[in-house]
Design a protein around this motif. Sequence first.
Motif, PDB file in Angstrom:
ATOM      1  N   UNK A 215       0.936  -1.232  -0.027  1.00 36.65           N
ATOM      2  CA  UNK A 215       0.057   0.186  -0.087  1.00 36.65           C
ATOM      3  C   UNK A 215       0.838   1.386   0.023  1.00 36.65           C
ATOM      4  N   UNK A 216       0.496   2.407  -0.448  1.00 34.77           N
ATOM      5  CA  UNK A 216       0.986   3.426  -0.652  1.00 34.77           C
ATOM      6  C   UNK A 216       0.859   4.455   0.711  1.00 34.77           C
ATOM      7  N   UNK A 217       1.363   3.964   1.716  1.00 43.15           N
ATOM      8  CA  UNK A 217       1.198   4.380   3.047  1.00 43.15           C
ATOM      9  C   UNK A 217       2.631   4.113   3.713  1.00 43.15           C
ATOM     10  N   UNK A 218       2.668   4.558   4.942  1.00 44.34           N
ATOM     11  CA  UNK A 218       3.880   4.612   5.756  1.00 44.34           C
ATOM     12  C   UNK A 218       4.105   3.216   6.140  1.00 44.34           C
ATOM     13  N   UNK A 219       2.901   2.492   6.286  1.00 47.08           N
ATOM     14  CA  UNK A 219       3.258   1.091   6.516  1.00 47.08           C
ATOM     15  C   UNK A 219       3.549   0.246   5.488  1.00 47.08           C
ATOM     16  N   UNK A 220       3.108   0.638   4.125  1.00 46.66           N
ATOM     17  CA  UNK A 220       3.725  -0.203   3.151  1.00 46.66           C
ATOM     18  C   UNK A 220       4.935   0.127   2.709  1.00 46.66           C
ATOM     19  N   UNK A 221       5.708   1.528   3.082  1.00 44.14           N
ATOM     20  CA  UNK A 221       7.254   1.616   2.875  1.00 44.14           C
ATOM     21  C   UNK A 221       7.891   0.635   4.041  1.00 44.14           C
TER      22      UNK A 221
END
Length: 527
Positions: A215-221
């Motif tokens: 996902x394009x989120x902080x968690x994804x990073x």
Amino acid sequence: MKRRDFLKYTAPATILPTFINGFAVKAFGSSSLLSALENAAADNDHVLVMIQLVGGNDGLNMVVPIDLYDKYQAIRPNIAIPQGKLLPLVNNVKTGLHPAMSGVQQLYEEGKVCIIQSVGYPSPNYSHFRATDIWVSGSDANEIVETGWGGRFLDTQYPGYPDGYPNDDNPDPLAIQIGSIVSPAFQGANANTGIAISSATDFYNLLDDVVDPVPNTHAGVELAYVRLIAKQTNKFSDSIKKAAQNVTSQSEYPDTQLGRQLKIVARLVAGGLKTRMYMVSMGFFDTHASQTQGGDNTTGYHAELLKELSEGIKAFMDDLTKLKASRRVVGMTFSEFGRRIKSNSSMGTDHGAAAPMIVFGDYVQQGILGTSPDIPDSGSVADNTPMQYDFRSVYASLLEQWFCVDNTTLQSILFKDYQRLPIVSGIACGTITGIDDVNNGSKGLITNYPNPFVDTTTLKYKTRGGHTMIQIFDTMGRLVGVPVNNMMAGGEYTAVFDSKKLAAGIYYARLQNGVYQEVRSMLKVKV
């Protein structure tokens, strides 16, 4: 291994679902991430593939005693396979295969199958979990062993593992399980020596560089970073991928659980991976009810399982032959226990003791090792197939005849000096007597008189010399006596079996002398 220890080892296992581009690898949590992943294999050409039949396979309906067919049909009338439907075996008129096993029949005719009758162990356990643990650890029924028989073997070949592995000489995994959890069979003294390919999907995702999007989120990073570190940490991905990519075409396999697993194994073996042991599994063989389909005992749930097994093995061997890798492989089936001799009223069979094993491969000696299981004239639901061969004798024979393990090392792996059986041709490591010689030499070795008897009976037996043992079992497979267990000179001897403290009923006297063995049924009666 105790249940709580099994959970301790498996529950906290390192699990990275998107590991190296979707290739999920799991290792026992008893070692750190790095040591669990840094496994490798030595440069050895021979491979053992184990097929676990989960749930307890009914061996008496898989390998049917034609020479005792009337007794077989009488004791399980609602599930017996019609004699005219049994698949014949070349040069053997006493045994037939379930009609769903035409693939194994063809391999037998090609000289690539050995069937070992009535394999078990003294005083069997009828719990799925505990019985499985006994088989994969190689322990006695009354002891807990924390390591697996395969892990102990690999420990002897790779001292100090996992320290220093992988390396340039040993870049590959020692053992691979196709499934979600690494088998305890591969548990070594310091770490589990195997890895698990959790599914066929994960395997092909690895080869195709398929990565689940983040996902394009902080968690994804953060997830992308974890995947990167996992890929860098895993030392197996490159060697597994390289081996698989060496094979660009395979034969057709059945689209079944077992077929998909064996296709992966064949690809890795033919691709040059030096992994020495593989484990695959299928199930569920716990056929308490509806084992056959009403009106046609050749069909039903058990028939479907046996068809999957037979077709999977045949496709696997055909594929390996086409890929010119079949001479590297010996395979074997095993199940945690067999089923009772007598069928139940639900058209099924309950947990039992001994059952046949199938060993297959180009260098396997063709034949049926042992005799048809003893079937009582009027049995009860408590009656079990008496053991002819200890399962650890099969392990010892394969280790010695396929992996060329010496006798001293064998005893360190299996804790005892087990009987060796003629399973693999001498071309591999140098072997012992042929199957026909063993079967012919295992006749007329033991009798008893009187029979029936009340309290005592005299066992009269022959030995060729060397270690000679007589074990007495009841119909539940429990070891109730060992009247003879000595090194002896060749000749004829007698021993008295005193049964005063035992209940009336059928007992089995099993004589073992080197590669030879014979089972004798005895009847104790009330006064």
